[in-house]
Design an enzyme around this catalytic site. Structure first.
Site, short mmCIF file in Angstrom:
data_model
loop_
_atom_site.label_atom_id
_atom_site.label_comp_id
_atom_site.label_asym_id
_atom_site.label_seq_id
_atom_site.Cartn_x
_atom_site.Cartn_y
_atom_site.Cartn_z
N LYS A 200 -7.58 7.97 -1.41
CA LYS A 200 -8.87 8.50 -0.93
C LYS A 200 -9.33 9.72 -1.74
O LYS A 200 -9.59 10.80 -1.19
CB LYS A 200 -8.79 8.84 0.56
CG LYS A 200 -8.40 7.66 1.44
CD LYS A 200 -8.29 8.08 2.89
CE LYS A 200 -7.92 6.90 3.79
NZ LYS A 200 -6.51 6.47 3.58
N THR B 247 -10.74 3.63 10.45
CA THR B 247 -10.65 2.74 11.61
C THR B 247 -10.19 3.46 12.87
O THR B 247 -10.27 2.90 13.96
CB THR B 247 -9.70 1.57 11.32
OG1 THR B 247 -8.46 2.07 10.82
CG2 THR B 247 -10.32 0.63 10.30
N ARG C 224 2.64 -1.19 10.79
CA ARG C 224 3.69 -1.22 11.80
C ARG C 224 4.03 -2.60 12.36
O ARG C 224 5.21 -2.84 12.66
CB ARG C 224 3.32 -0.25 12.94
CG ARG C 224 3.63 1.21 12.56
CD ARG C 224 2.97 2.21 13.48
NE ARG C 224 1.54 2.33 13.17
CZ ARG C 224 0.78 3.31 13.63
NH1 ARG C 224 1.29 4.25 14.40
NH2 ARG C 224 -0.50 3.37 13.31
N LYS D 30 0.84 -1.20 0.00
CA LYS D 30 0.00 0.00 0.00
C LYS D 30 0.87 1.25 0.00
O LYS D 30 1.80 1.38 0.82
CB LYS D 30 -0.91 0.03 1.22
CG LYS D 30 -1.78 1.29 1.30
CD LYS D 30 -2.66 1.29 2.54
CE LYS D 30 -1.96 1.83 3.76
NZ LYS D 30 -1.86 3.31 3.78
#
Length: 243
Positions: free
Chosen positions: A73, A126, A221, A44
């Site tokens: 987005k 999220t 992460r 990503k």
């Protein structure tokens, strides 16, 4: 329950895992990819790298045979989104996010028509809680807002949505009822057992997200900040191999 893109065990990286390259520079991102090697085949590229040569990195990754998720987005008037999506459709990338607004999603669908680029509508971030939505003048809960936007995504004819693992089961149910067993559910907020939640308010383990109906897991992460990113990715792949 049908889930698309199910991997074949022991034949290359599990492409349900999308590694988030949320780092400051393309040079650092390239080093991570080199370190992770064959443990991940899908990456990503988000807004952090968008302004730092992200598209060049995307092309490099595609040239190496990897899959690329452009998490940008997009959100603008329909004509602008359509033209931007059309330009990106020629990049050979695999996934593109837009805000899950009806006009925006429909415009992006028109822009990528005939290409291999799939459009995802971002439902509710999220990191957001019910209190965050209320502060933004939303009367709906996160789950209710996700459901509304999933139905709008289906009406717009796009390929899937981004939602938290907590809403994945309901998203899958709605998509199945609409006859869209191929509908993609890409879930950020995925944390292996024992990992820090960081800024994710609605997180789940990789196994739980997939069992709920997710088709892809965005993991940053827990892989990229690990002492051994390649081994961390391989460990996650092992935990979901039978899911």
């Amino acid at each position: 329950m049908t889930q698309p893109d199910r991997p074949v065990p022991n034949r290359g990286p599990d492409e349900r895992i999308i590694c988030a390259l949320d780092v400051p520079s393309t040079a650092e991102a390239a080093r991570l990819v080199e370190t992770i090697q064959d443990a991940v085949g899908f990456y990503k590229i988000g807004l952090q790298l968008f302004a730092a040569g992200g598209m060049e990195l995307a092309r490099d990754l595609k040239a190496e045979g990897r899959k690329v998720f452009l998490d940008w987005k997009l959100h603008d008037i329909g004509a602008t989104v359509e033209k931007a999506a059309a330009n990106l459709a020629g990049s050979g990338c695999d996934l593109l996010t837009v805000h899950a607004r009806p006009q925006v999603m429909a415009a992006a669908a028109r822009g990528v028509a005939g290409s291999g680029l799939k459009v995802l509508g971002v439902t509710v971030l999220t990191s957001l809680t019910a209190e965050d939505l209320a502060a933004d003048d939303h009367a709906l809960s996160p789950a209710e807002l996700v459901e509304l936007r999933v139905r709008q995504a289906l009406e717009a004819g796009i390929d899937g949505v981004v939602s938290s693992p907590h809403e994945a089961a309901r998203v899958r149910e709605i998509a199945t009822q609409a006859g869209r067993d191929d509908f993609l559910i890409v879930t950020p907020g995925v944390r292996p057992a024992g990992s820090a939640q960081d800024d994710q308010a609605r997180a789940a383990t990789p196994e739980a997200a997939l069992r709920a109906g997710a088709t892809h897991l965005v993991i940053g992460r827990p892989i990229t900040a690990a002492a051994d990113p390649r081994q961390a990715a391989r460990a996650i792949a092992e935990t979901i191999a039978l899911v």
